[in-house]
Design an enzyme around this catalytic site. Structure first.
Site, PDB file in Angstrom:
ATOM      1  N   HIS A   1       0.732  -1.219   0.112  1.00 56.50           N
ATOM      2  CA  HIS A   1       0.010  -0.082   0.024  1.00 56.50           C
ATOM      3  C   HIS A   1       0.784   1.074  -0.243  1.00 56.50           C
ATOM      4  CE1 HIS A   1      -3.663  -2.093   2.059  1.00 56.50           C
ATOM      5  NE2 HIS A   1      -3.648  -2.363   0.710  1.00 56.50           N
TER       6      HIS A   1
ATOM      7  N   HIS B   1     -11.656  -8.964  -6.582  1.00 55.98           N
ATOM      8  CA  HIS B   1     -11.437  -7.505  -5.845  1.00 55.98           C
ATOM      9  C   HIS B   1     -10.552  -6.960  -6.943  1.00 55.98           C
ATOM     10  CE1 HIS B   1     -10.046  -4.534  -3.114  1.00 55.98           C
ATOM     11  NE2 HIS B   1      -9.123  -5.454  -2.662  1.00 55.98           N
TER      12      HIS B   1
ATOM     13  N   GLU C   1      -8.502  -4.155  -6.532  1.00 57.66           N
ATOM     14  CA  GLU C   1      -7.477  -3.470  -6.172  1.00 57.66           C
ATOM     15  C   GLU C   1      -6.261  -4.014  -6.934  1.00 57.66           C
ATOM     16  OE1 GLU C   1      -6.753  -3.423  -2.075  1.00 57.66           O
ATOM     17  OE2 GLU C   1      -5.037  -2.019  -1.952  1.00 57.66           O
TER      18      GLU C   1
ATOM     19  N   ASP D   1      -3.235  -4.810  -6.631  1.00 59.76           N
ATOM     20  CA  ASP D   1      -2.415  -5.824  -6.365  1.00 59.76           C
ATOM     21  C   ASP D   1      -2.892  -7.392  -6.749  1.00 59.76           C
ATOM     22  OD1 ASP D   1      -4.084  -5.322  -4.430  1.00 59.76           O
ATOM     23  OD2 ASP D   1      -3.401  -6.825  -2.978  1.00 59.76           O
TER      24      ASP D   1
ATOM     25  N   HIS E   1     -11.939  -5.959   2.199  1.00 59.74           N
ATOM     26  CA  HIS E   1     -12.041  -4.542   2.867  1.00 59.74           C
ATOM     27  C   HIS E   1     -12.443  -3.420   1.906  1.00 59.74           C
ATOM     28  CE1 HIS E   1      -7.655  -3.147   1.229  1.00 59.74           C
ATOM     29  NE2 HIS E   1      -8.105  -4.346   0.583  1.00 59.74           N
TER      30      HIS E   1
ATOM     31  N   ASP F   1      -8.815 -11.092  -0.098  1.00 60.54           N
ATOM     32  CA  ASP F   1      -8.043 -10.593   0.963  1.00 60.54           C
ATOM     33  C   ASP F   1      -8.426 -11.306   2.369  1.00 60.54           C
ATOM     34  OD1 ASP F   1      -6.244  -8.967  -0.128  1.00 60.54           O
ATOM     35  OD2 ASP F   1      -7.896  -7.396  -0.300  1.00 60.54           O
TER      36      ASP F   1
ATOM     37  N   TYR G   1      -2.306  -8.841   9.519  1.00 60.66           N
ATOM     38  CA  TYR G   1      -3.087  -8.436   8.299  1.00 60.66           C
ATOM     39  C   TYR G   1      -4.640  -8.051   8.735  1.00 60.66           C
ATOM     40  CZ  TYR G   1      -4.788  -9.301   3.488  1.00 60.66           C
ATOM     41  OH  TYR G   1      -5.092  -9.190   2.217  1.00 60.66           O
TER      42      TYR G   1
ATOM     43  N   HIS H   1      -3.658 -13.891  -0.878  1.00 65.50           N
ATOM     44  CA  HIS H   1      -2.252 -13.486  -0.131  1.00 65.50           C
ATOM     45  C   HIS H   1      -1.790 -14.646   0.772  1.00 65.50           C
ATOM     46  CE1 HIS H   1      -1.841  -9.462  -1.548  1.00 65.50           C
ATOM     47  NE2 HIS H   1      -2.994  -9.030  -1.093  1.00 65.50           N
TER      48      HIS H   1
HETATM   49 FE1  FEO Z   1      -7.358  -5.489  -1.082  1.00 71.86          FE
HETATM   50 FE2  FEO Z   1      -5.013  -7.468  -1.836  1.00 71.86          FE
HETATM   51  O1  FEO Z   1      -5.885  -6.167  -1.978  1.00 71.86           O
END
Ligand code: FEO
Length: 396
Positions: A23, A79, A81, A83, A146, A165, A193, A226
């Protein structure tokens, strides 16, 4: 590297051993991370999520070792995001036009917002199903876990929950399964996390985990986006998430301070003496916030039943590392935690007022009026700190 996680499912992500910040510079990742993407081979071939953009070339090469890219029929984006979606634009360039992307309605907004592409989006809602041949995918939205767009995907027959996530950890491991790795490291990283990413949405997390349980789906694997895949510890991580989501605390008291000439440090250590005298079972930890990784410190706060926060006065306020950690904690919506404040000062004890106000705004229950010492604390000041620590421990 790719590997099989079940009869029809392959992991095709990237283990990033060198990542230390995530992030941007916001989140420390001392043990690296992995970006998990999964390929399901059936009559229809489905790719679930991709990887972060810097790993696009490796990702595509790995994927090609499993399938011709043009044979991918469906994409699922749990998701948006970057990543997890960063490699998507490159991947889409190799796929036939119109390959559908299944994601939540907010996922469409997030992917359009990031990539400005008008792909063939197929927005899905909780309970929507997608037949892929001999198996079926079921989508379960998880908004604000999230991001608003977050969803999970369940694969029938092999009973895999692709949880994105949720249940993730920033934890690089060549083993990639929960039962093969060091359990202390795994649960610490899962907690860190949770504390830093999921905790602001704890109520939603609790509801979602309970909803997943009420669906009574058999789960053989939880495959997050992850870290390692949960295989043996599925029940345990679900129960642990429920505990973390319900005003979690351990028998720990954490003292957080910053100091210019050691006066506030001496006070911190005397407060610890007092806590120990009143409660020799509680774990006491003392951290100088200017010398401690803020995400590790947040994890300690998350575990604590109470915190003592100290700073000398500086320019009518408090030292920036202390202000910053309180600000960070404020965003986490921590519940049912007590706090007390302390610090030295030269000519203005504004620190006490500033700390109290900041902690109250961060939803801590501030106990007592704080303890302060002018200039260098004398023995009587330190004795007062011991007494203050005793009273704080007794209030918990
Ligand atoms: Fe919320 Fe691993 O991206």
């Amino acid at each position: 590297m790719t590997f099989k996680i079940s009869d029809s499912v392959y992991w095709t992500g990237k283990i990033d051993w060198q990542l230390r910040k995530f992030h941007g510079d916001e989140l420390s990742t001392h043990r690296g991370t992995s970006f998990n993407s999964y390929l399901i081979k059936d009559e229809k071939n489905v790719l679930i999520d991709t990887v972060w953009k810097p790993f696009t070339a490796e990702f595509l090469d790995n994927l090609r070792s499993l399938i011709k890219l043009e044979d991918i029929d469906y994409i699922v984006v749990n998701h948006g995001e970057p990543d997890h979606s960063g490699a998507l634009p490159h991947l889409m360039a190799y796929l036939p036009d119109g390959v559908p992307i299944y994601c939540s309605k907010s996922g469409v907004a997030s992917l359009k917002g990031h990539y400005h592409k008008d792909w063939n989006f197929k927005p899905v809602k909780t309970g929507d199903k997608l037949n892929i041949g001999s198996r079926e995918l079921t989508f379960i939205e998880a908004p604000m876990l999230h991001w608003p767009d977050t969803m999970t995907t369940y694969l029938s027959d092999e009973n895999i929950l692709f949880s994105n996530d949720i249940f993730g950890q920033h934890y690089a491991s060549e083993f990639m399964f929960d039962d093969k790795v060091n359990q202390y490291e795994l649960y610490y990283e899962a907690m860190k996390y949770y504390a830093n990413i999921i905790a602001p949405f704890a109520k939603k997390a609790l509801k979602k985990v309970e909803e997943l349980e009420s669906l009574d789906l058999p789960i053989n694997l939880i495959a997050p986006a992850h870290g390692v895949i949960w295989r043996k510890g599925i029940k345990n991580i679900i129960e642990t998430y429920k505990k973390w989501s319900d005003a979690y605390k351990e028998n720990q008291i954490t003292i957080i301070y910053d100091t210019m000439y050691n006066s506030t440090r001496l006070m911190a250590e005397s407060i610890a003496d007092g806590i120990k005298q009143a409660d020799d079972e509680a774990e006491i930890k003392i951290y100088n916030s200017s010398k401690t990784d803020k995400n590790d410190l947040i994890t300690e706060i998350f575990k604590s039943k109470g915190i003592c926060v100290g700073s000398p006065t500086l320019n009518g306020g408090v030292l920036s590392s202390v202000a910053s950690i309180i600000e960070e904690a404020a965003g986490l919506n921590l519940r049912d935690k007590k706090a007390a404040v302390f610090g030295s000062y030269g000519w203005s004890p504004a620190n006490i007022k500033v700390l109290t106000k900041a902690l109250e705004s961060a939803k801590f229950e501030v106990v007592g009026d704080g303890v302060k010492a002018q200039w260098k604390p004398e023995q009587k000041n330190l004795e007062e700190c011991v007494e203050f620590g005793e009273e704080f421990a007794q209030s918990l």
